[in-house]
Scaffold this motif. Structure first.
Motif, mmCIF file in Angstrom:
data_model
loop_
_atom_site.group_PDB
_atom_site.id
_atom_site.type_symbol
_atom_site.label_atom_id
_atom_site.label_comp_id
_atom_site.label_asym_id
_atom_site.label_seq_id
_atom_site.Cartn_x
_atom_site.Cartn_y
_atom_site.Cartn_z
ATOM 1 N N SER A 1 0.281 4.312 -0.100
ATOM 2 C CA SER A 1 -0.328 5.582 1.106
ATOM 3 C C SER A 1 0.748 5.174 1.804
ATOM 4 C CB SER A 1 -1.679 5.012 0.528
ATOM 5 O OG SER A 1 -1.716 4.442 2.077
ATOM 6 N N GLN A 2 1.093 3.843 2.321
ATOM 7 C CA GLN A 2 2.020 3.783 3.905
ATOM 8 C C GLN A 2 3.195 3.852 3.431
ATOM 9 O OE1 GLN A 2 -0.542 4.317 6.345
ATOM 10 N NE2 GLN A 2 -1.717 4.480 5.097
ATOM 11 N N THR B 1 5.391 8.573 1.532
ATOM 12 C CA THR B 1 4.617 9.041 1.605
ATOM 13 C C THR B 1 3.369 9.627 2.457
ATOM 14 O OG1 THR B 1 3.406 7.237 0.084
ATOM 15 C CG2 THR B 1 1.895 8.798 0.531
ATOM 16 N N ARG C 1 2.993 14.194 4.229
ATOM 17 C CA ARG C 1 2.039 14.172 5.175
ATOM 18 C C ARG C 1 2.224 15.699 5.518
ATOM 19 N NH1 ARG C 1 0.052 8.722 4.844
ATOM 20 N NH2 ARG C 1 -1.250 8.929 3.179
ATOM 21 N N ASP D 1 1.126 -0.967 -0.032
ATOM 22 C CA ASP D 1 0.165 -0.131 -0.016
ATOM 23 C C ASP D 1 1.279 1.224 -0.306
ATOM 24 O OD1 ASP D 1 -1.553 2.189 0.376
ATOM 25 O OD2 ASP D 1 -2.259 1.196 1.876
ATOM 26 N N ALA E 1 2.838 11.454 -6.212
ATOM 27 C CA ALA E 1 3.072 11.611 -4.368
ATOM 28 C C ALA E 1 2.715 13.099 -4.471
ATOM 29 C CB ALA E 1 3.403 10.873 -3.920
ATOM 30 N N LEU F 1 -3.243 15.816 -1.078
ATOM 31 C CA LEU F 1 -4.165 14.695 -0.213
ATOM 32 C C LEU F 1 -4.627 15.487 1.119
ATOM 33 C CD1 LEU F 1 0.098 12.926 0.401
ATOM 34 C CD2 LEU F 1 -2.133 12.630 -0.729
#
Length: 118
Positions: free
Chosen positions: A52-53, A57, A61, A50, A88, A93
């Motif tokens: 996004s993890q 990424t 954030r 994943d 990304a 986000l």
């Protein structure tokens, strides 16, 4: 920092020094660099199925922006991970800090050039 590790390290340092100067950053302002932030001996712990993890990424954030360092031959754009980092960085986000910027820097051995966002 998004970059290709095949570029000369001196170019990497020169571009980041110019970026820090252009952005008015101090020595206390950190850069997130995957090779230094990730445990390279257990990279599977840093990158999951994943994306996004993955650590990059997650770093997006909490950072104020991304700077892409474009090597002299633009080889970075032939590297899938570098392309993922650009994608990304430009993807909105929901939990990204406001005022996020995306900058590009390169150098040719004599001149360092940057394009800054904002």
């Amino acid at each position: 920092v998004s970059h290709w590790w095949g570029a000369p390290h001196i170019d990497f340092v020169a571009c980041l020094a110019q970026h820090a100067s252009d952005r008015g950053l101090s020595e206390q302002d950190p850069y997130w660099i995957c090779a230094y932030a990730n445990n390279q001996w257990e990279i599977d712990c840093e990158i999951s199925d994943d994306l996004s993890q993955c650590s990059f990424t997650r770093a997006l954030r909490i950072t104020k922006g991304t700077v892409s360092l474009i090597d002299r031959g633009a080889v970075c754009y032939t590297r899938i991970w570098c392309c993922f980092e650009v994608w990304a960085s430009l993807l909105p986000l929901p939990d990204r800090p406001s005022g996020y910027f995306y900058d590009l820097y390169t150098e040719d051995g004599e001149v360092i050039a940057g394009i800054t966002d904002g």
